[in-house]
Motif scaffolding. Sequence first.
Motif, PDB file in Angstrom:
ATOM      1  N   ILE A   8      -3.462   4.075   8.291  1.00 46.74           N
ATOM      2  CA  ILE A   8      -2.330   4.751   9.015  1.00 46.74           C
ATOM      3  C   ILE A   8      -0.622   4.231   9.686  1.00 46.74           C
ATOM      4  N   ASP A   9      -0.993   3.397   9.905  1.00 48.34           N
ATOM      5  CA  ASP A   9       0.311   2.504   9.888  1.00 48.34           C
ATOM      6  C   ASP A   9       0.498   1.665   9.028  1.00 48.34           C
ATOM      7  N   ASP A  12      -1.339  -2.205   8.629  1.00 48.43           N
ATOM      8  CA  ASP A  12      -2.406  -1.623   8.612  1.00 48.43           C
ATOM      9  C   ASP A  12      -2.689  -2.791   7.237  1.00 48.43           C
ATOM     10  N   LYS A 112      -4.490   8.536  13.560  1.00 44.03           N
ATOM     11  CA  LYS A 112      -5.629   7.354  14.261  1.00 44.03           C
ATOM     12  C   LYS A 112      -6.595   7.967  15.230  1.00 44.03           C
ATOM     13  N   ASN A 124      -2.930   8.464   6.974  1.00 42.05           N
ATOM     14  CA  ASN A 124      -1.894   9.229   7.949  1.00 42.05           C
ATOM     15  C   ASN A 124      -0.206   9.971   6.541  1.00 42.05           C
TER      16      ASN A 124
END
Lengths: 307, 307, 307
Positions: A8-9, A12, A112, A124
């Motif tokens: 997602i990020d 992560d 998320k 993502n």
Amino acid sequence: MLKGRHLIDPMDFTLEEFDEIFKLAQEIIKNPEEFSKVCEGKILATLFYEPSTRTRFSFEAAMMRLGGNVIGFSEPNSSSTAKGESIADTIRTVACYADAAVIRHPKEGAPKIASLYSSIPVINAGDGGHHHPTQTLTDLLTIVSKKGSLSNLTIGLCGDLKFGRTVHSLIKAMSRYENNKFILISPKELKVPDYITKEILEKNNIPYKEVEKIEDAMEELDILYMTRVQRERFFNEEDYIRLKDSFILDGEKMKLAKEDMIVLHPLPRVNEIAYEVDDDKRACYFPQAKYGMYVRMALIAKLLGVR
Amino acid sequence: MLKGRHLIDPMDFTLEEFDEIFKLAQEIIKNPEEFSKVCEGKILATLFYEPSTRTRFSFEAAMMRLGGNVIGFSEPNSSSTAKGESIADTIRTVACYADAAVIRHPKEGAPKIASLYSSIPVINAGDGGHHHPTQTLTDLLTIVSKKGSLSNLTIGLCGDLKFGRTVHSLIKAMSRYENNKFILISPKELKVPDYITKEILEKNNIPYKEVEKIEDAMEELDILYMTRVQRERFFNEEDYIRLKDSFILDGEKMKLAKEDMIVLHPLPRVNEIAYEVDDDKRACYFPQAKYGMYVRMALIAKLLGVR
Amino acid sequence: MLKGRHLIDPMDFTLEEFDEIFKLAQEIIKNPEEFSKVCEGKILATLFYEPSTRTRFSFEAAMMRLGGNVIGFSEPNSSSTAKGESIADTIRTVACYADAAVIRHPKEGAPKIASLYSSIPVINAGDGGHHHPTQTLTDLLTIVSKKGSLSNLTIGLCGDLKFGRTVHSLIKAMSRYENNKFILISPKELKVPDYITKEILEKNNIPYKEVEKIEDAMEELDILYMTRVQRERFFNEEDYIRLKDSFILDGEKMKLAKEDMIVLHPLPRVNEIAYEVDDDKRACYFPQAKYGMYVRMALIAKLLGVR
């Protein structure tokens, strides 16, 4: 262990996990045949609630080059969302059909939320002005492949540094490696936000300077990362027109740069890099797109646990 | 013999043919690997003249999990129809490229017309308020898999029973099996039409009752089939708002139900089932979506004659 | 040698190259199994900046029946163009993901420009009123398959001969073969432009005549090529309505034709061929669509160098 994980990020994943992905990507580049059937029988869902042809193509080609299949949509209006379905329900249904899902969404945080309800890996592929982690993986794989390392580099970032999420993610990611320096090249109106300069760079004693001209940075750079001035991020048309042509890279400015400097750009470009630069061997933005496909192949293979 | 047949109305197939499809679906569920290449080299065309992401995904994933390929469109405007072509001509052309076709169309009867001109199997994936036979197959496969039989069941149907075509088809289909009972739960404005109650249930001496509260039926039910109140079926916004929140299933109401009752829903849901119900082991609407893919795999394999 | 080449204008290829493609297409028709995996691991990009379901399906099915994969878009708004990207940049990016690209574009010359920047073969799938070379290949393969030769034929072309690009290309292509004659059947307002009659037919001493009624040509014809009167080519609605129903082929007119005459049409048709003609064994427009898929299979295989 990346099997079954979400992305997602960009943060992560640990540096070791980044490294694992880059190593696999480089193996794939060397010997693509060996990986051409590892995802046979698997399905990737590409859920694009906002169009992004380039990113979608990159993911779809990646999955297909691993021998897998793709289902998806490329426009929001063809989705069940129009009928009032929540993203939690959408991902739970998609998980009945597919083995992993890529989500692009105009709302920050939507991927998320999907990941919290998903039994399959969620990637993502861009959520508003927020994250776009596979762009960061693409940038890093290009850098490590072209420069041989992700450390000891002077990185110039040019253009819209205020709204450009790829720039923010790249600064954060490159800050995790040793002995890197940043030169931030932008008009005052489009400077990197404080939370990056104060809380990431200064807090970690990472050297940086802010300049207003490409020429003032060029000689020092190992990497020049150009960005598009995105019309959709501006509040009014006037500001866009006044600022969009600042900070254009051309052949004249390229003369100031090191022989082994590389120019990157997340693409699409509008006019921030003159076409004459394309023939310069330091122009790496099209090879970068190709690295983008390879790094996605590695990512998918890892999340699906086939490698 | 299902090879080469069309599926337009759920009643096109005999009980024996239904059974043949469910048996194959259950074999596929047990041993998907064995079926992963049976449609290799075959192409399914998905012609969606009206968007329905869920149904399209289900068919496409089904074909891919059989090793086949998919061509298609998901929006009406990208089709040749805009140029004034008849559906008869469209299907005859598509039959040059594909081995079977799935058609979703806003006009009732359109898939039927296509089937009359088609040299390849045509599957109706929903035609206006008319039929949606693979939803019925999905519902039946879920019931037989979860309850072990399609007979001797008390089935509650809740929500929009007037316009909901899946409900009408399910009543007709379950009426063909022995000793089933129906409890029809809806506001007066959205009751099951007479042609169902009078001509199908009463004529065949199938017991049913109509109630206006979920609570009045809950204890007796083996199956509770919830439906979405579809905004697009209403004539005015006011009626929609007044009625949409009636007949919501929540945790409190679930307490009244049998231990082995199952809750089904064709999805997408809006708010007619509270999220808290999702964690109840009797909530079967997401598994139902998965059965939908398997039953489509079985259907495609049968119509193409590869099994 | 066709490997790595582009196909922008039907005249890009020599008669020998045409012949090479038709021979391969006929081999594929005889033995499709043998070719079902020759493009395994390859990706075709279908970039449709203007919708054309039929042409897109034909290319996608062709690639899939060779064992290859497809990425693409079918509508202009989902492309990066919306962000201001040039077609030169688009094709260079697509070339990172795909092995060949098919481009349909409303602007004349766009596929040509793409080809100048492309490292992968580019196939023009129609650029405005300009070229549509794979339609020409389709027409020629159908003729040679049905008539046994591309020479010594009397070819009638009927309908919109002014704007119809497929007609212009077919005249040019058939003019390259020996001893063909043309009968041009159209209202005065929609006659073949001078640059075709004067500069191609007359300059090369190719016999032709212009008539205003199908009946005046019918008896002589070996081939009758019907065309749709395209609403989008007209300047005003009135002219369209007045002219669109002229030059309709029906069963009565078919009685005048030779026993072995063939009727072709690029499809979609609106009403220029009455449905009653469909059952006449001389009606070849649906088989023509199938030849279109086979000729595209041959073309893709040749450009990718897998055959």
